[in-house]
Scaffold this active site. Sequence first.
Site, PDB file in Angstrom:
ATOM      1  N   ASP A 160       0.819  -1.222   0.000  1.00  0.00           N
ATOM      2  CA  ASP A 160       0.000   0.000   0.000  1.00  0.00           C
ATOM      3  C   ASP A 160       0.847   1.264   0.000  1.00  0.00           C
ATOM      4  OD1 ASP A 160      -2.447  -1.206  -0.152  1.00  0.00           O
ATOM      5  OD2 ASP A 160      -2.733  -1.310   2.013  1.00  0.00           O
ATOM      6  N   ARG A 172       1.458   5.414  16.716  1.00  0.00           N
ATOM      7  CA  ARG A 172       0.959   6.372  15.720  1.00  0.00           C
ATOM      8  C   ARG A 172       1.289   7.825  16.039  1.00  0.00           C
ATOM      9  NH1 ARG A 172       1.777   2.237  13.181  1.00  0.00           N
ATOM     10  NH2 ARG A 172       0.093   0.771  12.812  1.00  0.00           N
ATOM     11  N   SER A 205      -3.244  -9.496   8.405  1.00  0.00           N
ATOM     12  CA  SER A 205      -2.703  -8.144   8.455  1.00  0.00           C
ATOM     13  C   SER A 205      -1.978  -8.009   9.789  1.00  0.00           C
ATOM     14  CB  SER A 205      -3.850  -7.135   8.351  1.00  0.00           C
ATOM     15  OG  SER A 205      -3.450  -5.924   8.941  1.00  0.00           O
TER      16      SER A 205
HETATM   17  N1  ARG Z   1      -6.738  -2.823  16.688  1.00  0.00           N
HETATM   18  C1  ARG Z   1      -5.455  -2.325  17.021  1.00  0.00           C
HETATM   19  C2  ARG Z   1      -5.486  -0.830  17.205  1.00  0.00           C
HETATM   20  O1  ARG Z   1      -6.394  -0.206  16.712  1.00  0.00           O
HETATM   21  C3  ARG Z   1      -4.397  -2.751  16.033  1.00  0.00           C
HETATM   22  C4  ARG Z   1      -4.582  -2.226  14.649  1.00  0.00           C
HETATM   23  C5  ARG Z   1      -3.533  -2.689  13.640  1.00  0.00           C
HETATM   24  N2  ARG Z   1      -3.629  -4.091  13.436  1.00  0.00           N
HETATM   25  C6  ARG Z   1      -3.295  -4.755  12.355  1.00  0.00           C
HETATM   26  N3  ARG Z   1      -3.380  -6.034  12.381  1.00  0.00           N
HETATM   27  N4  ARG Z   1      -2.867  -4.189  11.291  1.00  0.00           N
HETATM   28  O2  ARG Z   1      -4.622  -0.275  17.822  1.00  0.00           O
END
Ligand code: ARG
Length: 400
Positions: A16, A97, A177
């Site tokens: 991506d 993040r 993922s």
């Molecule tokens: N659900 C988790 C969050 O929102 C992880 C998200 C990323 N997970 C992933 N398998 N790409 O912090």
Amino acid sequence: MSRAKKVVLAYSGGVDTSVCIPYLKQEWGVEEVITLAADLGQGDELEPIRKKALASGASVSLVVDGREEFVRDYAFPALMANALYENRYPLSTSLARPLIAKMLVEAAAEYGADAVAHGCTGKGNDQVRFDVSIAALNPQLKVLAPAREWGMSREETIAYGEKVGIPSPVKKSSPYSVDLNLLGRSVEAGNLEDPWQEPLEEVYALTAAIENTPDTPEYIEIEFVKGIPVAINNVQLSPVDLIVQLNQTVGRHGIGRIDMVENRLVGIKSREIYEVPALSVLIQAHRDLESLTLTGDVSQYKRNIEETYSKMVYNGLWYSPLKAALDAFVCQTQERVSGTVRIKLFKGNAIMVGRKSPNSLYSMDLATYGAEDQFDHKAAEGFIYVWGLPTRVWSTSVRG
Ligand code: ARG
């Protein structure tokens, strides 16, 4: 019509974010794309990623080592708040993040970019965390999210990439993922989308299956200073080393697996598997040490703060005024949270079996049932009379 002139793109080397580079240039008229790959301990080889960005059309390919900052300024504050989203998930992905957002904003300033970009889709939490964190740090910057708008399936994305000369994915594509950093792994999709299906063992990478864990328990001691873990078994460790070592020690015993259905901010329920060995044990141990060193009222009040704090981190509000105020509260409570917790690791369990602190509020003289008892038993009577008075008055009124 051009959406921006110069863009700094958060880059992972995956399909991506690689396709984002030519897409931004060809479809959205961006003149120059600078990529930024953050090293948060995901263990990827960064040199091939750096080169791949250039091969995909980036003018500059940055790799930033954020590991120390990640643990010190993001994971440890969350640990002091015992942050667990919906009481279970220690926010290993969520915490990364705001740091990546900060790196993007800093690089944009350095390179004179008028926008930053990320590869998040429109269904997840991460887009919210990026967009809101970037807005908090520099409200003038545009945020572009091509994958939120391009409407391509995974196959179409790969095909688009091939058409414009993106080297195809290095790794064999997996049905899952996965998001990985020093704090843990988050896995979704594939057969995990059915919440009734038990995860296949192939889902896990940081923790052993209970069937394969040692048959004898292992004891470790973790020392904290003002709420921050500083040593394991009397060996002082840097924040990053401490997490790395603890992940290994604890993961061997199958500790730190979480299988949960969680509520995303965008309203979707999702089934997620987490492996967070170090962080889950650190939170248990930290909480245990707090039970020894905080007064009951601070401890109880802090539980409410912790819940709000966890929600805010999950929901992308890391750089918000309320979160800063909660940090100040949490920080104040940690002043005397120093000491050592002893933990027994065995078959998927981390059991807190001992705790000590120079600031302990536990008094053997008061607690003991033995002859040394210093508690004034007679004082209890008057206390209970006053404590129960409103109930007595109420009962007399109701029952006569
Ligand atoms: N659900 C988790 C969050 O929102 C992880 C998200 C990323 N997970 C992933 N398998 N790409 O912090």
